[in-house]
Design a protein around this motif. Structure first.
Motif, short mmCIF file in Angstrom:
data_model
loop_
_atom_site.label_atom_id
_atom_site.label_comp_id
_atom_site.label_asym_id
_atom_site.label_seq_id
_atom_site.Cartn_x
_atom_site.Cartn_y
_atom_site.Cartn_z
N VAL A 65 0.82 -1.33 -0.09
CA VAL A 65 0.16 -0.09 0.02
C VAL A 65 1.07 1.11 0.21
N ILE A 66 1.94 1.29 0.77
CA ILE A 66 2.82 2.45 0.94
C ILE A 66 3.64 2.61 -0.29
N ASP B 130 -6.15 10.29 0.98
CA ASP B 130 -5.00 9.81 0.18
C ASP B 130 -4.22 8.78 0.38
N MET B 131 -4.64 8.04 1.35
CA MET B 131 -4.12 6.64 1.70
C MET B 131 -4.82 5.43 1.08
N LEU B 132 -6.14 5.92 0.16
CA LEU B 132 -7.16 5.28 -0.32
C LEU B 132 -7.23 5.25 -1.78
N GLN B 133 -7.16 6.64 -1.97
CA GLN B 133 -7.43 7.19 -3.26
C GLN B 133 -6.67 6.42 -4.33
N PRO B 134 -5.43 6.49 -4.42
CA PRO B 134 -4.51 5.72 -5.33
C PRO B 134 -4.61 4.45 -5.63
N TYR C 283 -5.97 2.90 11.41
CA TYR C 283 -7.20 1.91 10.94
C TYR C 283 -7.03 2.23 9.54
N ILE C 284 -7.04 3.27 8.97
CA ILE C 284 -6.79 3.43 7.52
C ILE C 284 -5.67 2.57 6.82
N LYS C 285 -4.52 2.78 7.49
CA LYS C 285 -3.30 2.35 6.98
C LYS C 285 -3.15 0.77 6.96
N ALA D 153 -8.11 -0.56 6.46
CA ALA D 153 -9.00 -0.09 5.26
C ALA D 153 -8.36 -0.32 3.90
N ALA D 154 -7.08 0.46 3.80
CA ALA D 154 -6.27 0.46 2.48
C ALA D 154 -5.91 -0.82 2.06
#
Length: 615
Positions: free
Chosen positions: A14-15, A258-262, A222-224, A227-228
């Motif tokens: 993800v990163i 911005d952690m999800l959009q890409p 949580y997002i990192k 979710a992502a």
């Protein structure tokens, strides 16, 4: 327990995606530089479809609206939140989530036969439960239920088999079972779990030693970490995905978005909605449980239920009729939108029979009339009192599909404002020709004495040349009155709450069921000559008094309405004593005064000319 190495690998990927896909200007919106032509090509299939199936399914179908023997208010999929069910207790419901009757091929065929072109299913809702085999949590159908199999894979296969586009709903912010999810970061209220209690999922427990204790419960984490990676999973493991449907952008700032959009770039051409947050508009707006009175100026999709709930509730029997659902589809299409109609399967994997019956009736109507829905665009007319219109335009002409809800008693239908020559006119169901006659105010169509379909009989007009339509609005009659009838009103309803609508009382149309003070109505109208007008209305109400605001353009007035004794006993009341209006188009709006409103039936609003001020 999931393999810790797999979890770390997902976080690394993800990163990597973030660094590789973010634009140099800081934007991570993959379509930021898209041309209008490119956008049109990407959106074409969706705009042509107009009709899709929403599926809300998860562990919440086990309690089915009942907790500790009591009916929990609200929609079925929110029972954990509304009932304040502790995480550990709620997770026990997964032991009874065993959809042994799940037949995805049957579901897809049901949608296809109803005329639906795409399906959007809740891959993960607010309770954090995944319908797929997630590598970042055990709170999923594979690890937490006796069923033990991925539910999305066979659905994806069935959609490919039958030519149906597949989309995934994903709740990116709200998560009531994973620590850090929005709404779980607030200390316990009313029996709700404290997010720092030990009742957290196994993935969080395994990683808590690597996190700063002060960050336990961080939404960024949580997002990192949840979710992502899960969004990457649903966009990687199921083939072509046409739609990603975000929901409730609670606490979603740009950094989190911005952690999800890409990640959506994993599916080139995918369509997303407007609920991610962080300032990202998405490709479409999503009015929920209502139809915008005049449509929207952007691609839009009305998501709506067949009864009052999204997720299955055993005792919700308030089903909309097939007639209402079909007319909703037509109304939405005539305003340039899409209709995403929901089903809420049971914990055994069955779509309720009431939903099946209604979808079959819609399919029967679509088998005759789908040409008037697919690949059509919005009506070119002002509101039509007898129904709706959809259209298809060509280089040298157009097809106008006239959807007749209210059949004229004399068999003569007036299409106001059409200036084009009518080359051909016929009933869509049997191709039988009908006669037309053009006159100064539009086109008159001679119809059979009875409709072919009581719900919606469609007449096709094939016209020559580029569409030329004069906007026809209510204007003064021979008596100097501008009569604004109920059928011509634009009714603005909230997404949730009662819905004001037209009804027939004593043989005449009125706006009724107006119990929600958030609803309001408006009429556009036209003034030919500058004049002074009074404004009156025929109303019926039971309660002693109700207060309204009347707006015409930028002028506001207030009026009190007294009881008429019943909702069928209409009396004429004065709304405005005198107002001066110049020639041109105007709008009259009626809004309830909050806190001083009781239900009122409105039959009309009438502007009467008192004195002409210009020739």
């Amino acid at each position: 327990m999931k393999n810790l190495v797999s979890s770390i690998l997902f976080s690394f990927l993800v990163i990597a995606a973030f660094s590789g896909l973010a634009r140099s200007d800081g934007s991570s919106w993959p379509y930021a530089d898209e041309t209008q032509q490119q956008r049109n090509q990407r959106m074409d299939w969706w705009r042509d479809a107009h009709f899709g199936m929403f599926i809300h399914w998860g562990v919440y179908s086990v309690p089915a609206g009942i907790y500790e023997g009591h009916k929990v208010k609200g929609i079925g999929e929110w029972i954990m939140n509304r009932g304040k069910i502790p995480v550990a207790e709620y997770k026990e419901y997964s032991e009874d989530f065993n959809p042994v009757n799940y037949d995805p091929d049957k579901w897809v065929r049901l949608a296809k036969n109803a005329g639906m072109k795409y399906i959007v299913i809740t891959s993960k809702h607010h309770d954090g439960f995944a319908l797929f085999d997630s590598k970042v949590t055990d709170w999923d159908v594979v690890d937490s239920t006796p069923y033990g199999k991925d539910l999305l894979k066979p659905l994806a296969e069935a959609c490919r088999k039958h030519g149906i586009k597949l989309g995934f709903y994903y709740s990116q912010a709200q998560d009531w079972c994973h620590t850090g999810g929005s709404a779980m970061r607030v200390p316990a209220k009313g029996g709700w779990d404290n997010p720092k209690a030990e009742k957290i999922d196994k993935f969080t427990a395994a990683h808590s030693g690597h996190w700063d204790p002060a960050q336990l419960g961080s939404m960024d984490e949580y997002i990192k970490n949840i979710a992502a990676p899960q969004v990457r999973e649903i966009l990687t493991n199921y083939g072509d995905i046409a739609v990603l449907w975000w929901d409730t952008p609670r606490d979603m700032n740009k950094e989190r978005a911005d952690m999800l959009q890409p990640i959506i770039s994993l599916q080139p051409g995918i369509i997303t909605n407007d609920r991610l947050g962080g300032g990202y508009p998405g490709d479409l707006k999503t009015p929920e449980q209502y139809i915008p009175a005049t449509g929207l100026d952007y691609d839009w999709e009305a998501c709506m239920t067949m009864n009052d709930t999204w997720g299955f509730k055993s005792y919700d029997h308030n089903w909309k009729s097939a007639k209402t659902l079909i007319r909703n589809l037509v109304d939405i299409t005539s305003k340039g939108g899409n209709y995403l109609l929901n089903v809420g399967p049971t914990s055994k994997g069955e779509i309720p029979q009431e939903s099946v019956e209604r979808l079959k009736k819609i399919g029967k109507w679509m088998s005759v009339n789908s040409r008037s829905i697919y690949e059509t665009t919005a009506s070119p007319f002002a509101k039509l009192s007898w129904g709706r219109c959809t259209k298809k335009t060509y280089i040298n002409g157009a097809d106008l599909y006239l959807h007749i809800f209210d059949w004229p008693e004399d068999g003569k239908l007036i299409l106001p404002g059409l200036k084009n020559k009518v080359q051909q006119a016929y009933l869509l169901e049997n191709m039988k020709k009908v006669k037309t006659d053009s006159f100064a105010d539009g086109v008159k169509i001679e119809l059979p004495s009875q409709p072919l379909d009581e719900i919606d009989t469609v007449v096709v007009l094939k016209v020559a040349g580029e569409l030329e339509i004069e906007k026809v609005l209510p204007s003064a009659n021979a008596q100097g009155e501008i009569v604004l009838g109920a059928m011509m009103a634009n009714i603005h309803n909230p997404g949730y709450g009662s819905q004001a609508k037209t009804e027939t009382v004593n043989g005449k149309q009125n706006i009724g069921f107006w119990t929600d003070a958030r609803s309001w109505i408006e009429w556009p109208f036209k003034v030919e000559k500058e004049a002074e007008f009074s404004v009156k209305s025929d109303v019926a109400l039971i309660d002693e008094a109700s207060e309204i605001t009347i707006e015409i353009d930028d002028k506001k007035y207030q009026a009190k309405l007294s009881s008429t004794g019943s909702y069928s006993n209409f009396k004429t009341v004065d709304l405005i004593d005198k107002i001066t209006l110049k020639p041109g188009e105007h709008r009259l709006k009626i809004r309830p005064v909050r806190g001083k409103w009781s239900p009122v039936n409105f039959r009309n609003a009438t502007l009467k000319s008192l004195r002409i001020l210009s020739k």
